[in-house]
Design an enzyme around this catalytic site. Structure first.
Site, PDB file in Angstrom:
ATOM      1  N   ARG A   1      -4.962  -5.553  -4.654  1.00 15.90           N
ATOM      2  CA  ARG A   1      -3.538  -5.388  -4.946  1.00 15.90           C
ATOM      3  C   ARG A   1      -2.868  -6.751  -4.989  1.00 15.90           C
ATOM      4  NH1 ARG A   1      -1.404  -7.131  -0.431  1.00 15.90           N
ATOM      5  NH2 ARG A   1      -2.216  -6.484   1.591  1.00 15.90           N
TER       6      ARG A   1
ATOM      7  N   ALA B   1       6.368  -2.061   3.483  1.00 16.21           N
ATOM      8  CA  ALA B   1       5.721  -3.046   2.617  1.00 16.21           C
ATOM      9  C   ALA B   1       5.128  -2.326   1.417  1.00 16.21           C
ATOM     10  CB  ALA B   1       4.620  -3.775   3.379  1.00 16.21           C
TER      11      ALA B   1
ATOM     12  N   VAL C   1       2.791   2.138  -0.846  1.00 14.97           N
ATOM     13  CA  VAL C   1       3.806   1.721   0.112  1.00 14.97           C
ATOM     14  C   VAL C   1       3.403   2.150   1.523  1.00 14.97           C
ATOM     15  CG1 VAL C   1       5.166   3.831  -0.286  1.00 14.97           C
ATOM     16  CG2 VAL C   1       6.298   1.799   0.638  1.00 14.97           C
ATOM     17  N   SER C   2       3.735   1.308   2.506  1.00 13.13           N
ATOM     18  CA  SER C   2       3.518   1.665   3.914  1.00 13.13           C
ATOM     19  C   SER C   2       4.852   1.585   4.638  1.00 13.13           C
ATOM     20  CB  SER C   2       2.490   0.738   4.567  1.00 13.13           C
ATOM     21  OG  SER C   2       2.910  -0.610   4.506  1.00 13.13           O
TER      22      SER C   2
ATOM     23  N   CYS D   1       3.103 -10.373   4.910  1.00 16.03           N
ATOM     24  CA  CYS D   1       3.337 -10.561   3.474  1.00 16.03           C
ATOM     25  C   CYS D   1       3.498 -12.035   3.117  1.00 16.03           C
ATOM     26  CB  CYS D   1       4.535  -9.740   3.003  1.00 16.03           C
ATOM     27  SG  CYS D   1       4.366  -7.980   3.407  1.00 16.03           S
TER      28      CYS D   1
END
Length: 202
Positions: free
Chosen positions: A66, A133, A147-148, A164
């Protein structure tokens, strides 16, 4: 839209299943959302810098495909993977990122919490702290990853990384924001808001 609840599942097999699903899908394959909770794991994005892992916390690190830098997944965090055919939904990647962020903002807003996005730093923030995130990969017009949302988890592993890629970034979770949702309840709410955002774009 098919929603699959994977329960608690190891990261690497889930990632490989996403890649296989995306590689094997056709123009007729329905889009899917996969809802999952992972055992503790750090994931490092494609252009991620290993130095953003600051200390060895005894947690496995998986290098993946990703976008974005390093993040942490663990129990008590809701992860939703979006396996979507973007051209069919007439969605560009930037629009999809905006949809995902808005779904989180709306989800928290239902509980009186004001959240926002930040230019150049994908994700959702409450004040200075990151609560969600996101990272995506697009292959042949189809995306995966997702997404988390931090719900009710041990946040201490985030101290072992620059979340990040940002040194010293504060991290929060819905429990600490006064939102009384369990992870399964938060997963249901976030999924509902994601579907609402995506259906607006159809």
């Amino acid at each position: 839209m098919i929603v699959r609840d994977l329960g608690r599942a190891d990261y690497e097999p889930t990632w490989r299943a996403m890649m296989a699903f995306t590689a094997g899908r056709s123009a007729e394959t329905p889009d899917e959302l996969w809802v999952v909770e992972h055992p503790p794991v750090f994931t490092l994005g494609q252009a991620g810098k290993p130095e953003h892992l600051l200390v060895d916390a005894g947690i496995p690190l998986v290098k993946i495909d990703r976008g974005g830098q390093i993040t942490y997944h663990g129990p008590g965090q809701v992860v939703v993977y979006l396996l979507l055919d973007l051209p069919r939904r007439r969605l560009k990647v930037r629009e999809l990122v905006s949809c995902i962020e808005q779904a989180v903002i709306d989800c928290l807003g239902e509980h009186g919490v004001t959240a926002e996005r930040r230019d150049g730093a994908p994700g959702v923030y409450v004040g200075a702290a990151k609560v969600a995130a996101l990272g995506l990969r697009v292959r042949n017009g189809c995306c995966y990853h997702g997404v988390s949302l931090n719900v009710d988890m041990d946040l201490s592993p985030f101290a072992a990384i620059n979340p990040c890629g940002y040194a010293g970034m504060a991290v929060t979770q819905t429990k600490d924001l006064g939102i009384p949702l369990t992870p399964p309840q938060a997963a249901e709410a976030l999924t509902r808001h994601l579907i609402a955002q995506l259906e607006q774009k159809e």
